[in-house]
Design an enzyme around this catalytic site. Structure first.
Site, PDB file in Angstrom:
ATOM      1  N   GLU A   1       0.840  -1.196   0.000  1.00  0.00           N
ATOM      2  CA  GLU A   1       0.000   0.000   0.000  1.00  0.00           C
ATOM      3  C   GLU A   1       0.878   1.249   0.000  1.00  0.00           C
ATOM      4  OE1 GLU A   1      -2.419   2.666  -0.487  1.00  0.00           O
ATOM      5  OE2 GLU A   1      -3.368   0.688  -0.354  1.00  0.00           O
TER       6      GLU A   1
ATOM      7  N   GLU B   1     -22.430  21.929 -15.442  1.00  0.00           N
ATOM      8  CA  GLU B   1     -22.450  20.646 -16.126  1.00  0.00           C
ATOM      9  C   GLU B   1     -22.383  20.862 -17.636  1.00  0.00           C
ATOM     10  OE1 GLU B   1     -22.655  17.073 -17.730  1.00  0.00           O
ATOM     11  OE2 GLU B   1     -22.259  17.408 -15.600  1.00  0.00           O
TER      12      GLU B   1
ATOM     13  N   HIS C   1     -47.321  -2.570   8.199  1.00  0.00           N
ATOM     14  CA  HIS C   1     -47.883  -1.223   8.067  1.00  0.00           C
ATOM     15  C   HIS C   1     -47.536  -0.416   9.310  1.00  0.00           C
ATOM     16  CE1 HIS C   1     -50.738   1.925   7.001  1.00  0.00           C
ATOM     17  NE2 HIS C   1     -51.160   1.880   8.271  1.00  0.00           N
TER      18      HIS C   1
END
Length: 470
Positions: free
Chosen positions: A35, A210, A451
């Site tokens: 890593e 965008e 419910h």
């Protein structure tokens, strides 16, 4: 120094690499895990975990500010609450640090067959690596099996002046301790929208720029409109069809983004600029040429159905290979390889279910085909759309924004669903299980759900199925 030989080498401790290291070590294999940055990969360190932790802070603030809608008028003063961004970031850091330490403990204290090397790895041959360790030393490693799990980094667009203005990546924005006065975001994708709503709720003015005609280019038009309306109602500004061509910073620190739009030139001024225009693979510094590992034109490493590269014994896992970039798919990459290597069970990494959730408010969740995909693939379908406000739970909670849309095939089985509304990801999981079990939609329609829950809406969403198509 002579090279050390292992049974397997894993480059990158992400959501595929870490569990694979543990599984191989548990089976008695001698494993090297390398890593370069922080243990845990992108999800833990600068992706899902820190982002969703901060989003939870923003959501809690929003709930307190809007409490007067469901409580006594005396709570109206809550609308003036402001974020302590430094405290929010400190909480995020504690969450991330605990997760990262958990990864380290699992890899080093519980697994004697795993050797962790912290440093940068590069191939010197098909099954040989050179590791420049953080200590300054170097180490050679060899193994018959090598797994590349190095992920991606932010893709930076070619915009004049961008490199000189001090823009922010999402990683940098996660560590910002002072609230931006006006945050401009380049990119109206999933990342841009999550960060946009988050910082708007923190108190920043937010403008999303965008280049396309709509947000979220891969989603149906009605979903994009629904999200834009929801975020716009909270004050997030959108500039669509806008191609940024230059960026500058004034002596006072103001950033100006110049963009060409369908209505002419626009100049947007803000205090901070976030670049959220996609990702690029971390494959360019691995020395792949020395191993003969091929990449595509974007730098991703192509793989076959078993996640093998063109070089025998070398695999690519997670975001480094082409395809959707999600933590849960990276983890499934691990399972595909684990099953093949340790259990003698081969299954394809192609055509897997692709569930995903965008953690805006309301959230958006997808599984299977949407209308655009069904039309592109010429798949016959029927579609039903139901407003969230018709669900009893929505009326109880006053969380009524959004809609559910489901697609059903000729055989009455589910083809996919797009859900925009509260608990969308949890309801999507119910639909995914039904799809995996090849249930017909009538079985959900007639199923007894408790419910009053959000899932109860599945009794009603199929009521008005209509033939789909252009």
């Amino acid at each position: 120094m002579p090279a050390t030989t292992f049974d397997a080498i894993i480059i990158g401790s992400g959501q595929a690499g870490n569990p694979l290291a543990t599984a191989l070590a548990g089976a008695g294999r001698k494993v090297a895990l390398i890593e370069e940055n922080r243990l845990g990969g992108s999800c833990i360190n600068y992706g899902c975990s820190p982002t969703k932790t901060l989003i939870a802070t923003a959501e809690r603030l929003h709930q307190l500010r809007t409490a007067a809608q469901v409580a006594a008028p005396e709570t109206a003063h809550a609308a003036d609450l402001r974020v302590d961004l430094g405290a929010a970031v400190a909480r995020k850091d504690r969450v991330v640090a605990a997760m990262r330490e958990g990864v380290r403990a699992n890899l080093t204290k519980k697994q004697p067959n795993i050797t962790l090397f912290e440093g940068h790895a590069a191939f010197t041959g098909p099954h040989a690596l050179h590791v420049a360790l953080a200590t300054g030393r170097t180490q050679g490693l060899t193994a018959p099996l090598i797994f590349i799990n190095t992920g991606t980094r932010a893709a930076i667009p070619d915009v004049d002046g961008l490199a000189d203005v001090g823009y922010l990546s999402t990683t940098q924005l996660l560590d910002l301790k002072e609230l931006p006065e006006h945050l401009i975001i380049l990119g109206g994708g999933y990342i841009g929208l999550e960060f946009g709503q988050m910082f708007r709720r923190f108190g920043s003015r937010v403008t999303v720029v965008e280049s396309g005609p709509q947000l979220l280019e891969r989603e149906d038009d009605d979903v994009c409109r629904g999200l834009q309306d929801a975020l716009g109602a909270e004050g997030v500004e959108f500039v669509l069809n806008a191609r940024a061509h230059s960026v500058s910073r004034s002596p006072s620190g103001t950033i100006t983004v110049s963009a060409t739009t369908s209505t002419g030139e626009r100049r947007l001024r803000g205090s901070h600029l976030l670049v959220a225009t996609g990702r690029t693979p971390n494959s360019d510094k691995l020395g792949l040429g020395f191993a003969g590992v091929k990449t595509d034109e974007k730098g991703y490493i192509p793989v076959n159905n078993n996640l093998q590269t063109n070089v025998k014994g070398v695999y690519a896992l997670g975001d480094i290979h082409p395809g959707p970039q999600f933590t849960h798919l990276a983890y499934d990459d691990y399972r595909v390889v684990r099953d093949a290597l340790l259990h003698g069970r081969k299954r394809s990494a192609r055509d897997r279910p692709l569930p995903y959730v965008m953690f805006t408010d309301p959230p958006m969740a997808r599984i299977g085909l949407d209308e655009g995909q069904a039309q592109d693939k010429n798949v016959p379908y029927r579609v039903a759309t139901m407003p969230v406000r018709t669900i009893g739970r929505a009326q109880h909670t006053s969380e009524a924004r959004g809609f559910w849309k489901v697609l059903v095939g000729k055989d009455d089985r589910l083809l996919g669903a797009t859900l925009l509304g509260p608990e969308a990801g949890e309801i999507m999981a119910v639909i995914e299980v039904a799809m995996a079990g090849r249930l017909k939609y009538q079985q959900l329609q007639e199923m007894i759900f408790a419910h009053p829950t959000w899932a109860e809406g599945l009794n009603n969403v199929f009521r008005d199925l209509k033939k789909g198509g252009k």
